[in-house]
Motif scaffolding. Structure first.
Motif, PDB file in Angstrom:
ATOM      1  N   THR A 215       0.824  -1.214   0.000  1.00  0.00           N
ATOM      2  CA  THR A 215       0.000   0.000   0.000  1.00  0.00           C
ATOM      3  C   THR A 215       0.859   1.265   0.000  1.00  0.00           C
ATOM      4  O   THR A 215       0.424   2.302  -0.511  1.00  0.00           O
ATOM      5  CB  THR A 215      -0.978   0.006   1.190  1.00  0.00           C
ATOM      6  N   ASP A 216       2.066   1.190   0.543  1.00  0.00           N
ATOM      7  CA  ASP A 216       2.996   2.323   0.427  1.00  0.00           C
ATOM      8  C   ASP A 216       3.328   2.591  -1.038  1.00  0.00           C
ATOM      9  O   ASP A 216       3.394   3.744  -1.481  1.00  0.00           O
ATOM     10  CB  ASP A 216       4.284   2.045   1.208  1.00  0.00           C
TER      11      ASP A 216
ATOM     12  N   ARG B  96       0.644   4.430  -3.002  1.00  0.00           N
ATOM     13  CA  ARG B  96       0.513   5.882  -2.812  1.00  0.00           C
ATOM     14  C   ARG B  96       1.037   6.653  -4.018  1.00  0.00           C
ATOM     15  O   ARG B  96       0.549   7.737  -4.350  1.00  0.00           O
ATOM     16  CB  ARG B  96       1.275   6.312  -1.548  1.00  0.00           C
ATOM     17  N   TYR B  97       2.047   6.097  -4.670  1.00  0.00           N
ATOM     18  CA  TYR B  97       2.609   6.734  -5.862  1.00  0.00           C
ATOM     19  C   TYR B  97       1.560   6.758  -6.972  1.00  0.00           C
ATOM     20  O   TYR B  97       1.431   7.746  -7.703  1.00  0.00           O
ATOM     21  CB  TYR B  97       3.856   5.961  -6.313  1.00  0.00           C
TER      22      TYR B  97
ATOM     23  N   GLU C 108      -1.717   6.653  -6.509  1.00  0.00           N
ATOM     24  CA  GLU C 108      -2.758   7.598  -6.089  1.00  0.00           C
ATOM     25  C   GLU C 108      -2.332   9.030  -6.405  1.00  0.00           C
ATOM     26  O   GLU C 108      -3.129   9.838  -6.896  1.00  0.00           O
ATOM     27  CB  GLU C 108      -3.036   7.446  -4.592  1.00  0.00           C
TER      28      GLU C 108
ATOM     29  N   THR D 131      -8.141   2.593  -4.825  1.00  0.00           N
ATOM     30  CA  THR D 131      -7.154   3.658  -5.036  1.00  0.00           C
ATOM     31  C   THR D 131      -7.703   4.735  -5.953  1.00  0.00           C
ATOM     32  O   THR D 131      -7.597   5.936  -5.671  1.00  0.00           O
ATOM     33  CB  THR D 131      -5.854   3.067  -5.623  1.00  0.00           C
TER      34      THR D 131
ATOM     35  N   MET E  75      -8.400   4.642   3.045  1.00  0.00           N
ATOM     36  CA  MET E  75      -8.448   5.543   1.884  1.00  0.00           C
ATOM     37  C   MET E  75      -9.668   6.462   1.909  1.00  0.00           C
ATOM     38  O   MET E  75      -9.683   7.499   1.245  1.00  0.00           O
ATOM     39  CB  MET E  75      -8.435   4.721   0.595  1.00  0.00           C
TER      40      MET E  75
END
Length: 349
Positions: free
Chosen positions: A82-83, A86-87, A89, A125, A168
């Motif tokens: 999930t880290d 983030r890119y 998103e 996302t 989220m």
């Protein structure tokens, strides 16, 4: 097609040195692939090649389909994955700022992922950015996402997917006074979304108890204790909604929570969730709903430690009067804030 718990049955795990070594190897291999696919995803996004980026992100998320890892190791894999997301998103958010693709187009595009688990992570996302764009009402997107997540019925995978949905969406709920209230919905829509997610997560959490051989019951109970915060966080979310007053809590929120607590017929869940309710909601709400709360305590499973629940409730209410006097003397303040932090300060095992 839904992903069932029977799709990839977990191997029997014993806690010996060989098991620990095997767990580390599986985790290492999975993390390595997540980082490799994440790197390729970022390169594709930097080149504005969205189709390749979605392919690599889908490959990356597919590592979360494993049934081999313990909850603790799966959590580490989930956090790393999930880290990386983030890119992606951030890319969607930048695309919107620059007047790029319509969000509906992106929302439909990610649904082409071959397997349901990557598809739903990608959908959540994109859905987060979709809500932010206000190109569709928040309530409609939230309802769609919480329903779509029913497609993953494997307990561990489903729990973490729904935790991702909760994370989220937490700042995008149509709460009273939020940016998404009005056309995006009302606090009632926010309540319904969080309650639906809570109920489904609790069902998945309880199902872990009934998987695997009887001799591993103690191990499963320990694993469930590690995962309980994922379920309890939903109650913290509810307690943080500004639009919930004592009336809404008494008539809309608490009855649904108590119904699920009693109906799940699970000792671990019942004890934990009743204590969560006591901890996270304000004293005023407890005073207003004392009678139905006590009535439902009487309906819990015979093995539940009712005494400790009652003691926790009495301690909370006993502290109410002096805490209220102190708060008034200091100019206000919530007596439930610290309790909410105790129950939901962490977002994972």
């Amino acid at each position: 097609a839904a992903e069932s718990s029977a799709e990839a049955p977990p191997r029997t795990m014993s806690a010996g040195p060989a098991f620990v070594e095997e767990q580390e190897r599986w985790k290492h291999d999975a993390l390595q692939n997540v980082r490799q696919q994440g790197h390729l995803m970022k390169r594709a996004l930097d080149a504005n090649n969205l189709r390749d980026a979605l392919k690599h992100s889908s490959n990356m998320i597919s590592e979360l389909r494993t049934s081999l890892l313990s909850p603790k190791n799966y959590y580490e894999l989930y956090m790393t994955t999930t880290d990386e997301l983030r890119y992606l998103e951030a890319y969607f958010a930048d695309d919107q700022r620059l007047g790029g693709r319509r969000m509906l187009e992106l929302y439909e595009l990610v649904q082409h992922a071959g397997n349901i688990l990557p598809r739903l992570y990608l959908l959540v996302t994109v859905g987060s950015t979709y809500i932010k764009s206000k190109q569709a009402p928040a309530k409609d997107i939230l309802k769609d996402l919480v329903e779509m997540c029913r497609g993953v019925q494997h307990p561990l995978r489903g729990l973490f997917l729904r935790n991702y949905l909760s994370q989220m969406s937490k700042d995008k709920l149509p709460d009273s006074g939020s940016d998404y209230e009005g056309q995006g919905g009302t606090v009632d829509d926010a309540i319904e979304f969080v309650l639906c997610n809570f109920i489904e997560m609790n069902k998945l959490w309880v199902r872990i108890q009934h998987q695997g051989p009887v001799r591993e019951r103690e191990k499963r109970e320990k694993e469930r204790q590690e995962l309980r915060i994922l379920v309890g966080t939903n109650l913290v979310r509810l307690s943080q909604l500004d639009g919930i007053d004592a009336d809404k809590y008494a008539n809309l929120v608490l009855p649904r929570i108590l119904e699920q607590v009693v109906n799940c017929k699970d000792q671990i869940a019942q004890h934990y969730l009743m204590e969560c309710i006591i901890q996270v909601f304000p004293d005023e709400f407890h005073l207003r709903t004392l009678e139905p709360f006590l009535e439902h305590i009487a309906k819990l499973q015979p093995g539940v430690d009712v005494k400790s629940i009652l003691v926790a409730l009495m301690n909370r209410l006993a502290a109410h009067a002096p805490a209220t006097r102190a708060a008034r003397a200091a100019g206000g303040g919530s007596t439930s804030a610290s309790a909410r932090e105790d129950a939901g300060g962490a977002e994972g095992p």
